[in-house]
Design a protein around this motif. Structure first.
Motif, mmCIF file in Angstrom:
data_model
loop_
_atom_site.group_PDB
_atom_site.id
_atom_site.type_symbol
_atom_site.label_atom_id
_atom_site.label_comp_id
_atom_site.label_asym_id
_atom_site.label_seq_id
_atom_site.Cartn_x
_atom_site.Cartn_y
_atom_site.Cartn_z
ATOM 1 N N UNK A 1 47.829 40.120 26.991
ATOM 2 C CA UNK A 1 47.120 40.077 25.770
ATOM 3 C C UNK A 1 47.921 39.182 24.781
ATOM 4 N N UNK A 2 49.045 38.830 25.211
ATOM 5 C CA UNK A 2 49.790 37.582 24.609
ATOM 6 C C UNK A 2 49.525 36.461 24.888
ATOM 7 N N UNK A 3 49.119 36.289 26.249
ATOM 8 C CA UNK A 3 48.650 34.866 26.739
ATOM 9 C C UNK A 3 47.264 34.605 26.325
ATOM 10 N N UNK A 4 46.549 35.835 26.077
ATOM 11 C CA UNK A 4 45.145 35.503 25.853
ATOM 12 C C UNK A 4 44.240 35.124 26.762
ATOM 13 N N UNK A 5 43.286 34.185 26.452
ATOM 14 C CA UNK A 5 42.387 33.778 27.631
ATOM 15 C C UNK A 5 42.934 33.176 29.011
ATOM 16 N N UNK A 6 44.080 32.459 28.742
ATOM 17 C CA UNK A 6 44.430 31.817 29.764
ATOM 18 C C UNK A 6 45.299 32.731 30.869
ATOM 19 N N UNK A 7 45.499 33.998 30.089
ATOM 20 C CA UNK A 7 46.149 34.997 31.027
ATOM 21 C C UNK A 7 45.210 35.557 32.047
ATOM 22 N N UNK A 8 43.801 35.550 31.784
ATOM 23 C CA UNK A 8 42.955 36.038 32.558
ATOM 24 C C UNK A 8 42.497 35.001 33.668
ATOM 25 N N UNK A 9 43.130 34.227 33.738
ATOM 26 C CA UNK A 9 42.746 33.067 34.954
ATOM 27 C C UNK A 9 43.374 33.097 36.076
ATOM 28 N N UNK A 10 42.879 32.796 37.371
ATOM 29 C CA UNK A 10 43.358 32.992 38.425
ATOM 30 C C UNK A 10 44.634 31.912 38.634
ATOM 31 N N UNK A 11 44.518 30.618 37.795
ATOM 32 C CA UNK A 11 45.560 29.813 38.128
ATOM 33 C C UNK A 11 46.797 30.253 37.356
ATOM 34 N N UNK A 12 46.720 31.180 36.508
ATOM 35 C CA UNK A 12 48.037 31.566 35.879
ATOM 36 C C UNK A 12 48.623 32.824 36.451
ATOM 37 N N UNK A 13 49.816 32.961 36.297
ATOM 38 C CA UNK A 13 50.632 33.861 37.248
ATOM 39 C C UNK A 13 50.773 35.368 36.720
ATOM 40 N N UNK A 14 49.957 35.486 35.576
ATOM 41 C CA UNK A 14 50.200 36.654 34.770
ATOM 42 C C UNK A 14 49.490 37.816 35.657
ATOM 43 N N UNK A 15 48.490 37.578 36.178
ATOM 44 C CA UNK A 15 47.681 38.575 37.026
ATOM 45 C C UNK A 15 48.417 39.097 38.221
ATOM 46 N N UNK A 16 49.427 38.052 39.108
ATOM 47 C CA UNK A 16 50.218 38.318 39.928
ATOM 48 C C UNK A 16 50.980 39.429 39.755
ATOM 49 N N UNK A 17 51.770 39.183 38.541
ATOM 50 C CA UNK A 17 52.699 40.171 38.121
ATOM 51 C C UNK A 17 51.991 41.501 37.825
ATOM 52 N N UNK A 18 51.012 41.509 37.120
ATOM 53 C CA UNK A 18 50.231 42.959 36.644
ATOM 54 C C UNK A 18 49.910 43.606 37.978
ATOM 55 N N UNK A 19 49.355 42.846 39.036
ATOM 56 C CA UNK A 19 49.087 43.528 40.253
ATOM 57 C C UNK A 19 50.236 44.103 40.960
ATOM 58 N N UNK A 20 51.406 43.282 41.031
ATOM 59 C CA UNK A 20 52.790 43.855 41.364
ATOM 60 C C UNK A 20 53.186 45.171 40.901
ATOM 61 N N UNK A 21 52.912 45.138 39.427
ATOM 62 C CA UNK A 21 53.369 46.240 38.739
ATOM 63 C C UNK A 21 52.431 47.338 39.089
ATOM 64 N N UNK A 22 50.998 47.268 39.117
ATOM 65 C CA UNK A 22 50.112 48.464 39.288
ATOM 66 C C UNK A 22 50.402 48.839 40.546
ATOM 67 N N UNK A 23 50.858 48.026 41.750
ATOM 68 C CA UNK A 23 50.889 48.598 42.802
ATOM 69 C C UNK A 23 52.016 49.528 43.130
ATOM 70 N N UNK A 24 53.432 49.135 42.189
ATOM 71 C CA UNK A 24 54.350 50.085 41.911
ATOM 72 C C UNK A 24 54.153 51.211 41.283
ATOM 73 N N UNK A 25 53.163 51.046 40.281
ATOM 74 C CA UNK A 25 52.719 52.593 39.740
ATOM 75 C C UNK A 25 52.081 53.468 40.541
ATOM 76 N N UNK A 26 51.548 52.899 41.529
ATOM 77 C CA UNK A 26 50.883 54.116 42.555
ATOM 78 C C UNK A 26 51.652 54.133 43.889
ATOM 79 N N UNK A 27 53.015 53.560 43.882
ATOM 80 C CA UNK A 27 53.549 53.787 45.113
ATOM 81 C C UNK A 27 54.277 55.136 45.253
ATOM 82 N N UNK A 28 54.060 55.799 46.393
ATOM 83 C CA UNK A 28 54.407 57.081 46.777
ATOM 84 C C UNK A 28 53.980 58.028 45.931
ATOM 85 N N UNK A 29 54.216 57.992 44.624
ATOM 86 C CA UNK A 29 53.702 59.220 43.788
ATOM 87 C C UNK A 29 53.589 58.206 42.348
ATOM 88 N N UNK A 30 52.504 58.730 41.718
ATOM 89 C CA UNK A 30 52.184 58.216 40.236
ATOM 90 C C UNK A 30 53.143 58.672 39.335
#
Length: 366
Positions: free
Chosen positions: A319-348
């Motif tokens: 949200x802070x990054x705005x539109x650029x944060x949604x692009x493939x070229x920006x690393x923000x989505x990679x961090x979000x996916x890492x954190x989402x996988x952690x949230x589901x890891x072993x038990x929610x």
């Protein structure tokens, strides 16, 4: 419990951080390996081994550093901050803790030694509750049969550590991944920096290393959960720092967006979530080696229950990054996916909060 790092721990953190920045950056290392099943290169893995990080939890008498989960957590946090896609958590944390917790150290001296120096990569196959059967075909040959899901880093591993039932009850077995009867198939998830597989054992030869009591297995699962929480803490810290730096330099209406109260609130929310999680992770890392089983398990549950919310840090950063944060070229989505996988890891997180609440109600603590 001392929350401050010693000089040696600070040096370990700084050395690991510098190595990852120079030899395994997101742009030059992580992104090219997103579709690579092993998640690592020989040069980077040898570099991590050269720093001693692969032998942190291996006993000294077999060539390791004989350190604690606190040191492992320091390295895990830096790997998470760098989005490292390799098998470090599996080989340097899960495997040695499984071998030592389950009393297999004496039967696996060579394996532990080669894990420590990085020449062998190992992973555990019992994070998911999947039954495997073992049977003895003759006096010297034991074969295993079963299908195991959600096995991390199986494509990179040379040795698979799995639980199996035989005439002696549940035991820990070692299986060479290149043995006949072993097949490994990728399981795609939201996080491309986490490599996960389905392993099929079809009369695969295995070696029984030790008995595996439910209490010891639970301790290993707690260790893995705690170390992965430290990894997530690093990922959340990195993406928060990226967002704060962006808010200081990105301008709108002639001034940095960080001067706007709405953006300031977002940054404060990220920081608050991160620091609440940090306290739980630090306590859990300490408890893994120093607390009794009940306190250790409660610490692991708390770490997951509250650090599981770290995915909101990645969401808020975008949200802070705005539109650029949604692009493939920006690393923000990679961090979000890492954190989402952690949230589901072993038990929610919700499941962990439910168990914590049930334990609290049972204890009668006001």
């Amino acid at each position: 419990m001392n929350l401050e790092l010693t000089d040696e721990q600070t040096a370990l953190r700084d050395t690991t951080r510098r190595f990852l920045a120079e030899k395994a950056p997101v742009s030059g290392h992580v992104r090219p390996l997103l579709d690579d099943p092993t998640g690592t290169t020989e040069a980077v893995w040898r570099g991590l081994a050269g720093l001693g990080t692969t032998g942190l939890l291996v006993p000294e008498h077999v060539g390791g550093a004989g350190m604690t989960m606190v040191e492992a957590g320091i390295v895990a946090e830096e790997l998470g901050a760098a989005l490292h896609p390799g098998p470090w958590l599996s080989s340097a944390v899960a495997a040695p803790r499984a071998l030592t917790r389950l009393g297999a150290a004496d039967a696996a001296i060579e394996l532990l030694s080669t894990i420590a120096d990085g020449t062998t990569i190992a992973t555990v196959c019992f994070l998911a509750d999947t039954p495997v059967a073992a049977s003895r075909e003759d006096s010297e040959r034991i074969v295993l049969r079963g299908e195991i899901t959600a096995v991390p880093d199986a494509a990179a591993a040379g040795v698979l550590l799995t639980l199996a039932e035989d005439d002696g009850g549940q035991g820990l077995f070692a299986v060479r991944s290149d043995s006949p009867g072993v097949s490994v198939a990728p399981e795609r998830g939201i996080d491309q920096t986490r490599k996960q597989f389905r392993v099929t054992l079809d009369s695969a030869p295995g070696q029984r290393l030790a008995a595996a009591s439910p209490e010891d297995v639970a301790a290993v699962l707690d260790d893995v959960l705690i170390a992965t929480a430290a990894d997530a803490l690093g990922a959340a810290r990195a993406v928060m720092e990226m967002a704060v730096a962006y808010a200081k330099t990105r301008t709108q209406f002639g001034q940095p967006i960080g001067s706007f109260q709405a953006v300031q609130h977002l940054c404060v929310d990220m920081f608050e979530t991160l620091e609440l999680a940090r306290s739980g992770v630090i306590h859990a890392l300490w408890a893994a080696d120093n607390a009794d089983p009940d306190e250790r398990h409660l610490a692991a549950l708390r770490a997951k229950a509250f650090a599981g919310r770290l995915a909101t840090v990645g969401d808020t950063a975008i949200q802070v990054f705005g539109g650029i944060g949604y692009t493939w070229e920006h690393d923000a989505h990679l961090y979000l996916k890492r954190l989402l996988s952690w949230s589901a890891f072993l038990a929610g997180p919700d499941r962990c909060l439910t168990e914590l609440g049930a334990r609290l109600a049972k204890s009668g603590t006001p």
